[in-house]
Design a protein around this motif. Structure first.
Motif, PDB file in Angstrom:
ATOM      1  N   GLY A 284       9.502  -8.752   1.107  1.00  0.00           N
ATOM      2  CA  GLY A 284      10.052  -7.469   0.692  1.00  0.00           C
ATOM      3  C   GLY A 284       9.033  -6.586   0.007  1.00  0.00           C
ATOM      4  N   LEU A 285       7.937  -7.171  -0.459  1.00  0.00           N
ATOM      5  CA  LEU A 285       6.836  -6.404  -1.038  1.00  0.00           C
ATOM      6  C   LEU A 285       5.787  -6.051   0.018  1.00  0.00           C
ATOM      7  CD1 LEU A 285       6.271  -8.415  -4.354  1.00  0.00           C
ATOM      8  CD2 LEU A 285       7.252  -6.131  -4.161  1.00  0.00           C
ATOM      9  N   ILE A 286       5.512  -6.991   0.900  1.00  0.00           N
ATOM     10  CA  ILE A 286       4.439  -6.802   1.884  1.00  0.00           C
ATOM     11  C   ILE A 286       4.795  -5.732   2.921  1.00  0.00           C
ATOM     12  CG2 ILE A 286       3.201  -7.926   3.785  1.00  0.00           C
ATOM     13  CD1 ILE A 286       3.394 -10.542   2.076  1.00  0.00           C
ATOM     14  N   LEU A 287       6.021  -5.782   3.467  1.00  0.00           N
ATOM     15  CA  LEU A 287       6.383  -4.844   4.544  1.00  0.00           C
ATOM     16  C   LEU A 287       6.462  -3.391   4.053  1.00  0.00           C
ATOM     17  CD1 LEU A 287       8.987  -7.026   6.490  1.00  0.00           C
ATOM     18  CD2 LEU A 287       6.567  -6.616   7.024  1.00  0.00           C
ATOM     19  N   PRO A 288       7.255  -3.084   2.994  1.00  0.00           N
ATOM     20  CA  PRO A 288       7.244  -1.703   2.497  1.00  0.00           C
ATOM     21  C   PRO A 288       5.875  -1.301   1.940  1.00  0.00           C
ATOM     22  CG  PRO A 288       9.121  -2.903   1.611  1.00  0.00           C
ATOM     23  CD  PRO A 288       8.206  -3.909   2.245  1.00  0.00           C
ATOM     24  N   GLY A 289       5.148  -2.274   1.359  1.00  0.00           N
ATOM     25  CA  GLY A 289       3.830  -1.970   0.812  1.00  0.00           C
ATOM     26  C   GLY A 289       2.854  -1.542   1.890  1.00  0.00           C
ATOM     27  N   THR A 290       2.938  -2.165   3.061  1.00  0.00           N
ATOM     28  CA  THR A 290       2.100  -1.765   4.186  1.00  0.00           C
ATOM     29  C   THR A 290       2.503  -0.388   4.697  1.00  0.00           C
ATOM     30  OG1 THR A 290       1.828  -4.086   4.823  1.00  0.00           O
ATOM     31  CG2 THR A 290       1.294  -2.428   6.486  1.00  0.00           C
ATOM     32  N   ALA A 291       3.813  -0.158   4.795  1.00  0.00           N
ATOM     33  CA  ALA A 291       4.310   1.130   5.300  1.00  0.00           C
ATOM     34  C   ALA A 291       3.920   2.284   4.377  1.00  0.00           C
ATOM     35  CB  ALA A 291       5.826   1.073   5.464  1.00  0.00           C
ATOM     36  N   ILE A 292       3.906   2.033   3.065  1.00  0.00           N
ATOM     37  CA  ILE A 292       3.547   3.074   2.100  1.00  0.00           C
ATOM     38  C   ILE A 292       2.128   3.592   2.343  1.00  0.00           C
ATOM     39  CG2 ILE A 292       2.853   3.326  -0.327  1.00  0.00           C
ATOM     40  CD1 ILE A 292       5.426   1.982  -1.134  1.00  0.00           C
ATOM     41  N   LEU A 293       1.245   2.705   2.799  1.00  0.00           N
ATOM     42  CA  LEU A 293      -0.139   3.101   3.045  1.00  0.00           C
ATOM     43  C   LEU A 293      -0.287   3.952   4.296  1.00  0.00           C
ATOM     44  CD1 LEU A 293      -1.908  -0.302   2.251  1.00  0.00           C
ATOM     45  CD2 LEU A 293      -1.512   1.633   0.723  1.00  0.00           C
ATOM     46  N   LEU A 294       0.771   4.050   5.097  1.00  0.00           N
ATOM     47  CA  LEU A 294       0.703   4.781   6.365  1.00  0.00           C
ATOM     48  C   LEU A 294       1.445   6.103   6.350  1.00  0.00           C
ATOM     49  CD1 LEU A 294       1.305   1.721   8.755  1.00  0.00           C
ATOM     50  CD2 LEU A 294      -0.896   2.677   8.022  1.00  0.00           C
ATOM     51  N   VAL A 295       2.471   6.236   5.477  1.00  0.00           N
ATOM     52  CA  VAL A 295       3.307   7.435   5.502  1.00  0.00           C
ATOM     53  C   VAL A 295       2.590   8.608   4.840  1.00  0.00           C
ATOM     54  CG1 VAL A 295       5.433   6.101   5.550  1.00  0.00           C
ATOM     55  CG2 VAL A 295       4.502   6.857   3.341  1.00  0.00           C
ATOM     56  N   GLU A 296       2.943   9.805   5.262  1.00  0.00           N
ATOM     57  CA  GLU A 296       2.374  11.039   4.709  1.00  0.00           C
ATOM     58  C   GLU A 296       3.395  11.821   3.889  1.00  0.00           C
ATOM     59  OE1 GLU A 296      -0.738  11.884   5.001  1.00  0.00           O
ATOM     60  OE2 GLU A 296      -1.412  10.411   6.468  1.00  0.00           O
ATOM     61  N   SER A 297       4.681  11.571   4.133  1.00  0.00           N
ATOM     62  CA  SER A 297       5.742  12.331   3.482  1.00  0.00           C
ATOM     63  C   SER A 297       6.027  11.791   2.085  1.00  0.00           C
ATOM     64  CB  SER A 297       7.013  12.261   4.336  1.00  0.00           C
ATOM     65  OG  SER A 297       8.139  12.623   3.601  1.00  0.00           O
TER      66      SER A 297
END
Length: 423
Positions: A316-329
């Motif tokens: 639950g930390l790794i998946l959203p944590g990875t996505a946070i590094l990719l989003v621009e919004s």
């Protein structure tokens, strides 16, 4: 409900309240109010203040890492863990209250640094003996929920103390006491408030929880026996291989979680242009979701076990944590960050309940001393990796990826940790 059951519930509630007491020191003094006051109004400039503040906190935490196993070994032999807990609690309370004398002048820097280092040392050492009480107070089938509930109460207590500090001392232009704002009395008064808060909420634990059985008659006997016990553990390290594997896994993922909190606001400001007010709201929101997650996952811990809860929380930390590094919004960042926050609490509280379940009964304080060591020994690694990766890549996002790799490394090592068994 039987009288014995009522006594147990009362003891556990008193024990859980201590988390709310201790968290006020971390939230108000170390994270938000006094840290900001020191760097902006005591130190000559914010850069120097940040450097000095970091060194003072690191000195306190390093002292805990070095002393923890020895203190735990002595407490195991003397059976006086409540006395040790009381002593370190009072040390932190006294150091916090004495921060009142830190005036907005560089002349107060040595005073501030000494009391902060002592406060961190007292607060974290107290938690060694506090955590070791859990398996003695809660049954094996309720360790997870009480660990989660107390952790959630800790988040709530810290935020409530912060809110009270803002309302009654910092924000009003006309306070209920006529503070000299030029001398920063309205900010320094929060130190007295936190000290009183800590002491008041800690008292029920000392009056309503049973003490451990005393095993030796003198402190010198306890010191000798404790050091002998520590030597035996080092000699028979293979016997505790699974416990050491868990501590190594925790060392990695705790470093990732700690670095997340250190750089979360920096990343929000740098990549999403958040101002100070937005970052403060972001920090409060993260703490709220972490508290809700810790409270809720307590039942899951008792249902699935601590090891599985840790693995779920790490994903639950790794998946959203990875996505946070990719989003621009910015809105996507907020959503993912708050989702990530839900799993911050459970990974910490399930780690405590795992240790409580596997710690040998005669080594509980010492094992939690090693537990403290695993949380402090490499605390520098995450911030160092993020700093250097950001510097060489020129990308804040690439630098923050170090946090994901630490969490992933902890997850992989945790897969080789056996399921816990009741003591």
């Amino acid at each position: 409900m039987t009288q014995a059951r009522k006594h147990t519930q009362r003891s556990l509630i008193a024990w859980a309240l201590y988390d709310a007491a201790n968290s006020a020191f971390t939230t108000v003094i170390i994270t938000f109010v006094f840290a900001s006051y020191f760097t902006r109004r005591v130190a000559p400039d914010e850069s120097a203040g940040t450097f000095l503040w970091g060194n003072a906190v690191a000195a306190g935490e390093l002292s805990v890492a070095l002393a923890g196993p020895f203190l735990g070994a002595i407490a195991d032999q003397t059976g006086m863990n409540k006395r040790w807990l009381g002593g370190f609690t009072f040390l932190c309370v006294a150091a916090t209250a004495l921060l009142w004398f830190v005036r907005p002048s560089p002349e107060s820097i040595p005073l501030a640094l000494v009391f902060i280092a002592i406060g961190v040392f007292g607060s974290d050492c107290a938690l060694i003996f506090y955590n070791a009480m859990l398996p003695r107070l809660a049954g094996a089938d309720r360790i997870g929920r009480w660990s989660g509930w107390s952790w959630g109460l800790g988040y709530a207590g810290g935020l409530l103390c912060l809110a009270a500090s803002l309302v009654f001392f910092i924000n009003p232009t006309q306070s209920w006491i006529d503070f000299d704002r030029n001398a920063a009395e309205h900010i320094r008064a929060t130190c007295l408030f936190v000290a009183g808060w800590y002491l008041l909420l800690a008292l029920p634990l000392f009056f309503l929880t049973p003490g451990a059985e005393r095993r030796v008659t003198t402190l010198s006997e306890g010191l000798t026996a404790g050091l002998r016990q520590l030597r035996d553990i080092v000699r028979e390290v293979r016997r505790y291989a699974s416990l050491i594997r868990f501590l190594l896994a925790r060392m990695l993922y705790t470093d990732g979680v700690g670095t997340l909190f250190v750089f979360g606001g920096v990343y929000a400001a740098g990549s999403f242009a958040m101002d100070e007010r937005q970052i403060l709201l972001f920090g409060i929101a993260m703490n709220i979701t972490a508290g809700v997650g810790a409270f809720t996952f307590g039942w899951i811990d008792d249902w699935l076990g601590a090891r599985r809860t840790i693995l779920i929380a790490l994903m639950g930390l790794i998946l959203p944590g990875t996505a946070i590094l990719l989003v621009e919004s910015a809105s996507a960042f907020w959503f993912l960050a708050l989702l990530l926050g839900v799993f911050v609490g459970p990974v910490q509280t399930a780690s405590r309940s795992y240790m409580a379940r596997v710690a040998p009964e005669n080594l509980q304080n010492q094992v939690f001393g090693f537990y403290a060591l695993s949380g402090k020994a490499t605390a520098f690694l995450g911030p160092l990796l993020v700093g250097w990766l950001t510097h060489y890549s020129g990308s804040q996002r690439f630098g923050m990826s170090a946090i994901v790799f630490l969490l992933l490394a902890g997850f992989i090592l945790m897969l080789r940790v056996p399921e816990e068994r009741p003591n």
